[in-house]
Design a protein around this motif. Structure first.
Motif, short mmCIF file in Angstrom:
data_model
loop_
_atom_site.label_atom_id
_atom_site.label_comp_id
_atom_site.label_asym_id
_atom_site.label_seq_id
_atom_site.Cartn_x
_atom_site.Cartn_y
_atom_site.Cartn_z
N ASP A 71 0.83 -1.21 0.00
CA ASP A 71 0.00 0.00 0.00
C ASP A 71 0.86 1.26 0.00
N THR A 75 1.17 4.27 -2.98
CA THR A 75 0.93 5.70 -2.75
C THR A 75 2.08 6.56 -3.25
N LEU A 78 1.07 7.77 -6.86
CA LEU A 78 -0.19 8.47 -7.12
C LEU A 78 0.03 9.91 -7.52
#
Length: 78
Positions: A71, A75, A78
């Motif tokens: 995770d 990120t 992004l």
């Protein structure tokens, strides 16, 4: 128990960890990753981690924090 060596085994798609006590721990990468929610980018990052840093991959798996690492990696892009 001190770790001596860890390596990615491409024939078995596993991480082999050898200890000074004479034990060998084999982590099947497919089994370790089968329930993770990944993107193509984080999947590539996991593969690179297993090959380049097998001891870190082992630590994430044994600590149960591999999904958190995935995770966090996602990120970053992004």
């Amino acid at each position: 128990m001190r770790t001596i060596f860890a390596e990615y085994n491409p024939q078995c798609n596993s991480i082999d960890v050898y200890t000074s006590a004479g034990y060998m721990l084999r982590i099947d990468c497919w089994e370790a990753e089968k329930n993770l929610k990944t993107t193509p980018g984080s999947d590539c990052a996991l593969n690179a981690l297993a090959i380049e840093e097998p001891l870190e991959y082992t630590k994430l798996y044994l600590d149960g924090t591999m999904q958190i690492w995935v995770d966090a990696d996602d990120t970053l892009y992004l």
